[in-house]
Design an enzyme around this catalytic site. Structure first.
Site, PDB file in Angstrom:
ATOM      1  N   LYS A 257      22.558  22.518 -27.151  1.00  0.00           N
ATOM      2  CA  LYS A 257      21.986  22.986 -25.637  1.00  0.00           C
ATOM      3  C   LYS A 257      21.492  21.693 -25.045  1.00  0.00           C
ATOM      4  CE  LYS A 257      18.825  25.759 -23.119  1.00  0.00           C
ATOM      5  NZ  LYS A 257      18.000  26.649 -22.913  1.00  0.00           N
TER       6      LYS A 257
ATOM      7  N   ALA B  36      18.814  31.432 -26.576  1.00  0.00           N
ATOM      8  CA  ALA B  36      18.470  29.935 -26.162  1.00  0.00           C
ATOM      9  C   ALA B  36      17.088  29.357 -26.394  1.00  0.00           C
ATOM     10  CB  ALA B  36      19.142  29.664 -24.745  1.00  0.00           C
TER      11      ALA B  36
ATOM     12  N   LEU C  93       6.796  39.298 -28.717  1.00  0.00           N
ATOM     13  CA  LEU C  93       6.616  40.742 -27.561  1.00  0.00           C
ATOM     14  C   LEU C  93       5.256  41.194 -27.770  1.00  0.00           C
ATOM     15  CD1 LEU C  93      10.381  41.875 -27.799  1.00  0.00           C
ATOM     16  CD2 LEU C  93       9.588  40.182 -26.359  1.00  0.00           C
TER      17      LEU C  93
ATOM     18  N   GLY D 107      12.031  40.551 -37.271  1.00  0.00           N
ATOM     19  CA  GLY D 107      12.499  39.887 -36.146  1.00  0.00           C
ATOM     20  C   GLY D 107      12.285  38.284 -36.242  1.00  0.00           C
TER      21      GLY D 107
END
EC number: 1.14.19.9
Length: 517
Positions: free
Chosen positions: A82, A54, A337, A17
């Site tokens: 952004k 984001a 995580l 990931g």
């Protein structure tokens, strides 16, 4: 990087990931001295959380440290640019403000611009503070350009980050890491072997019987926290009493023009909806509290508020806000995580991975794994988590929405003492102080406080030492210059097209300034 006889030679990353491949890519560049082995274990059978991501400006630092070319990166990850986050309905229903990257106005003789704005806010023609941010002017116009180096040019105050497809980013970094020597092992971990004396992780056994040894273990196994949580027994610190959102639906839809250079966060009855514009699609999601809304209602609400028809099946993510009590125990360091989760309201997930990697490199151990290095890492990482936690809680607490059970709850709930003190200090004279190199700086706190109705009672008295006429003239000129500069920038879509197909190669910029984030 090289070491003596006590140098760590085997670094094993558990999980791929975004977090796993960020660590692998950075390790390949900075830890591989020709003698150190870097291995990443992941299973194709175990999915990753990755949806549209984001980010915030420090991502430029990470890409620059890896020597990543911005054009290659934007092309490979379907990235867009952004300039900040638009918050819709967070203060009151229908209100909107933009939390910009970069700064507001220009400080004068050490006096922060927002203090000058507060002093003159009641004067005719001064307008809202948003009118004085270059990033907001460009965002509202749907335009983008790189910051300039000329401090006299308002475009020098631009700061930016990216939106990108997290799955494509992980694949991009995987290619980078494997080219630089990282070994990927496909397989599912069936058992963890620990040293009888120290309790450290010695090896893992895969479900096909293979055994992989390691000295330093990086846990990127996601919410499961296989090594740090399950094996080492580090407890989880639950923050759901402050951050009650515990579910998110995510679904893409087609790209919608104009391509906006900012993220949008829209308050909903029991949480909020994100909108992330990428080159090839728009990422959407609904973060909500299952204590105030059912999953079915939340999905219906998300689907009813898309720009276009769904382009895939909705995905459900269940989580609890919080962090592990120690992100590093023994010879195991957790990232992503596995270390903790804070909802993506301010796009901080990837930053926390990046920050953890940089701290680990700064405190990189040898095989003794001394307690002092571990303690400092844990102190700095938990402080970073806690400060970001407070900033996210601020958005919920500083609301004037009433008559909705969820918003009534978060508006009136007890908040951390650290946040209460920050709010009280700002409410008095607009003062903001940063501690322990926390991520968010004065312009960030100012944006959310003012955007959601926390207006200082008065300004800092030091602002009275400046000439009023000169300050007002400067403010008028700066607002005019920001609008003029935005008007001549290319549209966001045109900038990307030019970068990918016509423009000069542009490498990711160097370290961001503190007041950019």
């Amino acid at each position: 990087m090289s070491g003596g006889e006590g140098a760590i030679r085997d670094v094993v990353i558990v999980g791929g990931g975004t977090a796993g491949w960020m660590m692998a890519a950075a390790a390949a560049r900075y830890l591989d001295d020709g003698q150190r082995r870097i291995t990443l274990i992941e299973s194709d059978a175990i999915g990753t959380v990755g949806v549209g991501e984001a980010t915030i400006p420090p991502i430029l630092n990470f890409n620059a440290l890896l020597g990543i070319d911005e054009r290659d990166f934007v092309k490979a990850t379907q990235a867009s640019f952004k300039l900040g986050i638009e918050f819709v309905g967070w203060g009151r229903s229908g209100d909107r403000y933009i939390h910009p990257f970069g700064t507001y106005g220009r400080d004068i003789h050490g006096v922060a611009f927002h203090q000058l704005w507060r002093k003159f806010a009641g004067r005719p023609g001064v307008g809202p503070i948003d009118d004085y941010a270059m990033s907001i002017a460009a965002a509202r116009a749907g335009r983008f350009a790189h910051p300039t180096a000329d401090p006299r040019d308002p475009r020098s105050q631009l700061a930016y980050a990216y939106h990108f497809d997290a799955g494509l980013y992980a694949a991009f970094l995987r290619d980078y890491a494997e080219r630089d020597g990282v070994s990927r092992v496909e397989g599912r971990i069936a058992d963890v072997e620990r040293d009888a004396a120290s309790g450290d992780v010695r090896a893992v056994q895969l479900d096909d019987g293979r055994r992989i040894e390691g000295e330093l273990w990086i846990d990127c196994s996601g919410f499961r926290s296989l090594l740090l949580g399950e094996t080492m027994g580090v407890p989880f610190v639950d923050w759901s009493h402050w951050l009650p959102c515990d579910r998110a639906w995510a679904v893409p839809c087609a790209r919608v023009d104009p391509l906006l250079p900012y993220t949008r966060s829209t308050a909903r009855p029991a949480g909020w909806q994100w909108r992330i514009p990428l080159q090839h699609r728009t990422g959407n999601g609904h973060v909500f509290s299952s204590g105030f809304m059912t999953e079915e209602t939340a999905l219906d609400l998300l689907l009813a508020n898309l720009d276009d028809a769904p382009a895939g099946d909705p995905r459900m993510l269940r989580f609890t806000a919080g962090r592990r009590a120690e992100p590093w125990r023994g010879n195991v360091v957790a990232l992503g995580l596995a270390a903790g989760f804070l909802e993506p309201l301010e796009s901080t997930s990837i930053h926390l991975v990046q920050h953890g990697i940089q701290l680990l490199f700064a405190l990189f151990p040898d095989r003794r794994f001394t307690a002092v290095e571990r303690a400092e890492y844990n102190r700095l990482m938990t402080a970073q988590f806690d400060a970001i936690r407070d900033f996210i809680i601020l958005h919920y607490h500083a609301t004037e929405r009433r008559g909705e059970p969820f918003w009534d709850h978060v508006r009136t709930m007890p908040i951390p003492d650290t946040l209460a003190a920050k709010i009280a200090l700002f409410r008095e004279k607009g003062r903001v102080f940063r501690y322990d190199d926390e991520l968010f700086a004065v312009p960030n706190w100012t944006a959310v406080m003012l955007g959601q109705g926390i207006v200082p009672r008065t300004h800092d008295p030091i602002a009275d030492s400046l000439d009023d006429d000169r300050v007002l003239a400067m403010m008028v000129a700066h607002r005019r210059n920001c609008n003029a500069a935005a008007a001549v920038m290319p549209t966001h879509a045109a900038f990307i097209e030019n970068l990918l197909h016509e423009g000069p190669v542009v490498r990711a910029l160097g370290p961001h300034r503190n007041n950019d984030r």
